[in-house]
Design a protein around this motif. Structure first.
Motif, short mmCIF file in Angstrom:
data_model
loop_
_atom_site.label_atom_id
_atom_site.label_comp_id
_atom_site.label_asym_id
_atom_site.label_seq_id
_atom_site.Cartn_x
_atom_site.Cartn_y
_atom_site.Cartn_z
N VAL A 3 -27.22 21.65 -17.34
CA VAL A 3 -27.61 20.40 -18.46
C VAL A 3 -28.74 19.54 -17.76
O VAL A 3 -28.78 19.48 -16.24
N ASP A 4 -29.55 19.24 -18.56
CA ASP A 4 -30.79 18.11 -17.94
C ASP A 4 -30.11 16.75 -17.97
O ASP A 4 -29.60 16.29 -18.79
N VAL A 5 -30.69 16.19 -16.77
CA VAL A 5 -30.22 15.01 -16.63
C VAL A 5 -31.39 14.09 -16.49
O VAL A 5 -32.33 14.32 -15.69
N ASP A 6 -31.43 12.83 -16.94
CA ASP A 6 -32.42 11.89 -16.97
C ASP A 6 -32.37 10.94 -15.62
O ASP A 6 -32.37 9.71 -15.78
N ALA A 59 -28.87 12.40 -8.87
CA ALA A 59 -27.97 13.37 -9.23
C ALA A 59 -27.13 14.24 -8.33
O ALA A 59 -25.92 14.38 -8.39
N ALA A 92 -36.37 13.18 -13.89
CA ALA A 92 -35.19 14.04 -14.33
C ALA A 92 -35.04 15.39 -13.59
O ALA A 92 -35.84 15.79 -12.66
N ARG A 119 -32.33 19.23 -13.66
CA ARG A 119 -31.64 20.02 -14.27
C ARG A 119 -30.44 20.46 -13.31
O ARG A 119 -30.62 20.61 -12.19
N ARG A 131 -21.36 17.51 -19.30
CA ARG A 131 -21.89 16.49 -20.15
C ARG A 131 -21.41 15.25 -19.66
O ARG A 131 -22.13 13.98 -19.81
N LYS A 139 -23.43 13.96 -16.80
CA LYS A 139 -24.97 13.47 -17.34
C LYS A 139 -24.79 11.93 -17.93
O LYS A 139 -25.51 11.16 -17.31
N GLU A 140 -23.60 11.67 -18.88
CA GLU A 140 -23.57 10.52 -19.19
C GLU A 140 -23.28 9.43 -18.23
O GLU A 140 -23.56 8.42 -18.27
N GLU A 181 -26.51 8.73 -15.73
CA GLU A 181 -27.48 8.21 -16.52
C GLU A 181 -26.91 6.69 -16.94
O GLU A 181 -27.70 5.74 -16.95
N THR A 224 -28.88 27.79 -20.77
CA THR A 224 -28.04 26.67 -21.10
C THR A 224 -26.97 27.34 -21.84
O THR A 224 -27.34 28.11 -23.03
#
Length: 170
Positions: free
Chosen positions: A8-11, A17, A94, A96, A128, A131-132, A135, A169
Motif C-alpha cells: 500500500v502506498d502511504v502519503d 510510517a 510518501a 510504500r 488500508r 494507511k488511513e 495519514e 499490489t
C-alpha cells in the motif's frame, strides 16, 4: 501454510510510517480482529485477537528490525505465523509499505475463512486501515528506533543498507 502479500502506498514520510508501525499498542485502532497488543519487552509482544467469534491469545517475537526499512516477526505458539513489513521511500513525502504474512489456519472457522479469502481480505483491509490511520494523524504517535538482528536488540544502531524487494499490489 497460507501466504498473503501486497503493498500500500502511504502519503507520509517513510520515517513516520515506520515509527507508527513500531507502536503495536495502536494496532487495534486500524487492524481488524486485533483486540489488544501489549509489548512487555523490546522483541516480545502479546496479542489478543478475535476472528469469526474465536478469541486467541499468543506471543510474537520481532526477529529483525531495521529503522525505516523492515520489521520481521514470528509467533512463539499457535496460531503459527510469521511475516515482515518493508518500508520504501517514494520521494520525500510518501512511501510504500509492503507486507508478507505466512500462517497456518487453526480450526474449522479459520480454515474456512482462509479458503474463502476472508483472512486475505482482513489483512489487506488492515493495511488500508494503517494507511488511513497514519495519514489521518499526519504524524506518528510514537517510535521505537532500535535495531534487532536475530532477536538481539541493538538500540539505535545504524542499519546496514540492503536492497528492498517489491511485490505487486494485491
Amino acid at each position: 501454510m497460507s501466504v498473503i502479500e501486497g503493498s500500500v502506498d502511504v502519503d507520509v514520510q517513510v520515517r513516520a510510517a515506520y515509527n507508527q508501525w513500531t507502536q503495536f499498542d495502536s494496532f487495534p485502532q486500524f487492524m481488524g480482529g486485533v483486540e489488544r497488543v501489549d509489548k512487555p519487552q523490546a522483541t516480545l509482544s502479546h496479542w489478543v485477537t478475535r476472528f469469526g467469534g474465536v478469541t486467541r491469545e499468543f506471543d510474537a517475537k520481532v526477529v529483525e528490525q531495521r529503522p525505516d526499512e523492515q520489521v520481521s516477526w514470528r509467533s512463539l505458539e499457535e496460531p503459527y505465523h510469521m511475516g515482515f513489513v518493508l518500508f520504501e521511500p517514494l520521494g520525500d513525502t510518501a512511501c510504500r509499505v509492503t507486507y508478507r504474512v505466512e500462517f497456518t489456519p487453526q480450526g474449522l472457522v479459520e480454515r474456512a475463512g482462509d479458503a474463502f479469502g476472508v483472512v486475505r481480505r482482513q489483512v489487506h483491509s488492515s493495511l488500508r486501515g494503517f494507511k488511513e490511520y497514519i495519514e489521518g494523524q499526519g504524524r506518528e504517535t510514537g517510535a521505537w528506533r532500535g535495531t534487532i538482528n536475530g532477536g538481539h536488540v541493538q538500540p539505535h544502531a545504524k542499519p546496514e543498507p540492503r536492497p528492498v524487494p517489491h511485490w505487486p499490489t494485491g
